[in-house]
Write a protein that holds these residues in place. Structure first.
Motif, PDB file in Angstrom:
ATOM      1  N   UNK A  44       0.816  -1.220   0.000  1.00 10.55           N
ATOM      2  CA  UNK A  44       0.000   0.000   0.000  1.00 10.55           C
ATOM      3  C   UNK A  44       0.850   1.271   0.000  1.00 10.55           C
ATOM      4  N   UNK A  45       1.900   1.327   0.824  1.00  9.15           N
ATOM      5  CA  UNK A  45       2.697   2.564   0.900  1.00  9.15           C
ATOM      6  C   UNK A  45       3.517   2.790  -0.370  1.00  9.15           C
ATOM      7  N   UNK A  46       3.781   1.746  -1.115  1.00 13.88           N
ATOM      8  CA  UNK A  46       4.587   1.882  -2.329  1.00 13.88           C
ATOM      9  C   UNK A  46       3.750   1.902  -3.609  1.00 13.88           C
ATOM     10  N   UNK A  47       2.453   1.668  -3.498  1.00 14.41           N
ATOM     11  CA  UNK A  47       1.591   1.521  -4.678  1.00 14.41           C
ATOM     12  C   UNK A  47       1.616   2.722  -5.610  1.00 14.41           C
ATOM     13  N   UNK A  48       1.695   3.914  -5.078  1.00 15.78           N
ATOM     14  CA  UNK A  48       1.603   5.136  -5.890  1.00 15.78           C
ATOM     15  C   UNK A  48       2.834   5.415  -6.740  1.00 15.78           C
ATOM     16  N   UNK A  49       3.904   4.682  -6.510  1.00 22.45           N
ATOM     17  CA  UNK A  49       5.162   4.997  -7.182  1.00 22.45           C
ATOM     18  C   UNK A  49       5.422   4.150  -8.429  1.00 22.45           C
ATOM     19  N   UNK A  50       4.570   3.185  -8.725  1.00 21.16           N
ATOM     20  CA  UNK A  50       4.746   2.351  -9.903  1.00 21.16           C
ATOM     21  C   UNK A  50       4.541   3.134 -11.189  1.00 21.16           C
ATOM     22  N   UNK A  51       5.116   2.614 -12.255  1.00 22.07           N
ATOM     23  CA  UNK A  51       4.954   3.236 -13.570  1.00 22.07           C
ATOM     24  C   UNK A  51       5.580   4.618 -13.664  1.00 22.07           C
ATOM     25  N   UNK A  52       6.614   4.828 -12.883  1.00 27.37           N
ATOM     26  CA  UNK A  52       7.264   6.141 -12.910  1.00 27.37           C
ATOM     27  C   UNK A  52       6.445   7.171 -12.144  1.00 27.37           C
ATOM     28  N   UNK A  53       5.957   6.790 -10.976  1.00 27.79           N
ATOM     29  CA  UNK A  53       5.134   7.594 -10.073  1.00 27.79           C
ATOM     30  C   UNK A  53       3.746   7.773 -10.698  1.00 27.79           C
ATOM     31  N   UNK A  54       2.828   6.953 -10.248  1.00 26.36           N
ATOM     32  CA  UNK A  54       1.448   7.062 -10.716  1.00 26.36           C
ATOM     33  C   UNK A  54       1.277   6.839 -12.208  1.00 26.36           C
ATOM     34  N   UNK A  55       2.170   6.055 -12.796  1.00 21.75           N
ATOM     35  CA  UNK A  55       2.165   5.758 -14.242  1.00 21.75           C
ATOM     36  C   UNK A  55       2.310   7.008 -15.100  1.00 21.75           C
ATOM     37  N   UNK A  56       3.010   8.011 -14.538  1.00 22.77           N
ATOM     38  CA  UNK A  56       3.265   9.245 -15.293  1.00 22.77           C
ATOM     39  C   UNK A  56       4.601   9.183 -16.021  1.00 22.77           C
ATOM     40  N   UNK A  57       5.324   8.061 -15.859  1.00 20.83           N
ATOM     41  CA  UNK A  57       6.588   7.834 -16.560  1.00 20.83           C
ATOM     42  C   UNK A  57       7.694   8.794 -16.124  1.00 20.83           C
ATOM     43  N   UNK A  58       7.656   9.190 -14.858  1.00 21.50           N
ATOM     44  CA  UNK A  58       8.713  10.048 -14.292  1.00 21.50           C
ATOM     45  C   UNK A  58       9.798   9.143 -13.707  1.00 21.50           C
ATOM     46  N   UNK A  59      10.225   9.352 -12.478  1.00 22.68           N
ATOM     47  CA  UNK A  59      11.274   8.514 -11.879  1.00 22.68           C
ATOM     48  C   UNK A  59      10.794   7.069 -11.819  1.00 22.68           C
ATOM     49  N   UNK A  60      11.628   6.157 -12.284  1.00 18.63           N
ATOM     50  CA  UNK A  60      11.312   4.729 -12.324  1.00 18.63           C
ATOM     51  C   UNK A  60      10.790   4.260 -10.965  1.00 18.63           C
ATOM     52  N   UNK A  61       9.688   3.527 -10.985  1.00 16.63           N
ATOM     53  CA  UNK A  61       9.099   3.015  -9.751  1.00 16.63           C
ATOM     54  C   UNK A  61      10.015   2.075  -8.997  1.00 16.63           C
ATOM     55  N   UNK A  62      10.795   1.269  -9.708  1.00  9.80           N
ATOM     56  CA  UNK A  62      11.729   0.366  -9.027  1.00  9.80           C
ATOM     57  C   UNK A  62      12.758   1.180  -8.246  1.00  9.80           C
ATOM     58  N   UNK A  63      13.229   2.271  -8.853  1.00 12.56           N
ATOM     59  CA  UNK A  63      14.169   3.152  -8.152  1.00 12.56           C
ATOM     60  C   UNK A  63      13.471   3.832  -6.980  1.00 12.56           C
ATOM     61  N   UNK A  64      12.229   4.263  -7.166  1.00 15.05           N
ATOM     62  CA  UNK A  64      11.473   4.878  -6.066  1.00 15.05           C
ATOM     63  C   UNK A  64      11.328   3.902  -4.900  1.00 15.05           C
ATOM     64  N   UNK A  65      11.073   2.646  -5.205  1.00 13.94           N
ATOM     65  CA  UNK A  65      10.980   1.633  -4.150  1.00 13.94           C
ATOM     66  C   UNK A  65      12.281   1.525  -3.381  1.00 13.94           C
ATOM     67  N   UNK A  66      13.372   1.557  -4.108  1.00 12.82           N
ATOM     68  CA  UNK A  66      14.694   1.515  -3.491  1.00 12.82           C
ATOM     69  C   UNK A  66      14.901   2.735  -2.591  1.00 12.82           C
ATOM     70  N   UNK A  67      14.441   3.898  -3.032  1.00 12.73           N
ATOM     71  CA  UNK A  67      14.586   5.122  -2.242  1.00 12.73           C
ATOM     72  C   UNK A  67      13.712   5.073  -0.991  1.00 12.73           C
ATOM     73  N   UNK A  68      12.521   4.487  -1.113  1.00 11.35           N
ATOM     74  CA  UNK A  68      11.664   4.325   0.059  1.00 11.35           C
ATOM     75  C   UNK A  68      12.367   3.451   1.097  1.00 11.35           C
ATOM     76  N   UNK A  69      12.989   2.386   0.643  1.00 13.52           N
ATOM     77  CA  UNK A  69      13.716   1.501   1.556  1.00 13.52           C
ATOM     78  C   UNK A  69      14.886   2.225   2.217  1.00 13.52           C
ATOM     79  N   UNK A  70      15.515   3.124   1.479  1.00 15.08           N
ATOM     80  CA  UNK A  70      16.636   3.893   2.051  1.00 15.08           C
ATOM     81  C   UNK A  70      16.162   4.690   3.257  1.00 15.08           C
ATOM     82  N   UNK A  71      14.957   5.236   3.189  1.00 16.69           N
ATOM     83  CA  UNK A  71      14.412   5.976   4.316  1.00 16.69           C
ATOM     84  C   UNK A  71      14.232   5.104   5.545  1.00 16.69           C
ATOM     85  N   UNK A  72      13.973   3.830   5.337  1.00 19.40           N
ATOM     86  CA  UNK A  72      13.841   2.894   6.449  1.00 19.40           C
ATOM     87  C   UNK A  72      15.202   2.414   6.949  1.00 19.40           C
ATOM     88  N   UNK A  73      16.159   2.358   6.058  1.00 20.03           N
ATOM     89  CA  UNK A  73      17.474   1.813   6.401  1.00 20.03           C
ATOM     90  C   UNK A  73      18.349   2.784   7.189  1.00 20.03           C
TER      91      UNK A  73
END
Length: 166
Positions: A44-73
């Motif tokens: 749920x917390x990562x759902x909005x970042x897929x497809x380049x943030x909301x499927x807008x084709x901006x920053x890659x969602x896989x990279x966004x997921x990695x960045x979200x994890x960095x905040x936890x790490x």
């Protein structure tokens, strides 16, 4: 510090993506247990970042997921300026590794949707909210599984080497 099996995490992330989760969800869910987060909350917390943030084709969602994890790490308590600085350093390190591996952080570029025309202009990317059906044809034309694997691997390497990573 416990060393994680990176390739198991990469395989889990790829499997989650192939099950229908988006790129950001797959990466976050593959590591959620390290942060005492169940997969439902992680999805749920990562759902909005897929497809380049909301499927807008901006920053890659896989990279966004990695960045979200960095905040936890990055350990500490916000709003601490030193903690923010450390988090930004980690994100910049991860972004550089992702960009070096894939040539870009932008979804539209990774998907080949932002090719320059002969006159030097870049056509506007059509934004559509509905995801494409996950078919064999989809996986043939999309490098998304590879982006998910790359992000999961880069984050795993960061976790296993965080003292020397940055």
């Amino acid at each position: 510090m416990t060393t994680i099996n990176i390739e198991e995490r990469v395989a889990k992330a790829a499997s989650l993506f192939k099950q229908g989760y988006n790129c950001a969800q797959a990466v976050v869910m593959a590591y959620a247990d390290l942060y005492h987060m169940d997969e439902t909350l992680a999805s749920h917390v990562s759902a909005s970042f897929g497809g380049g943030i909301g499927r807008m084709r901006e920053t890659c969602g896989a990279a966004c997921g990695m960045f979200m994890l960095a905040g936890l790490a990055v350990e500490g308590t916000y709003p601490d300026a030193e903690l923010k600085k450390r988090n930004y350093e980690v994100v910049q390190h991860l972004a550089q590794a992702f960009r070096q591996e894939n040539g870009s952080l932008l979804c539209r570029e990774l998907l080949g949707l932002a090719k320059k025309q002969p006159d030097g202009t870049v056509p506007e990317v059509k934004i559509v909210a509905a995801p494409e059906p996950r078919t064999a044809e989809y996986y043939k034309k999309r490098p998304c599984v590879m982006m998910v694997e790359t992000a999961a691997r880069i984050f795993g390497e960061y976790i296993n080497n965080r003292e020397s990573a940055i």
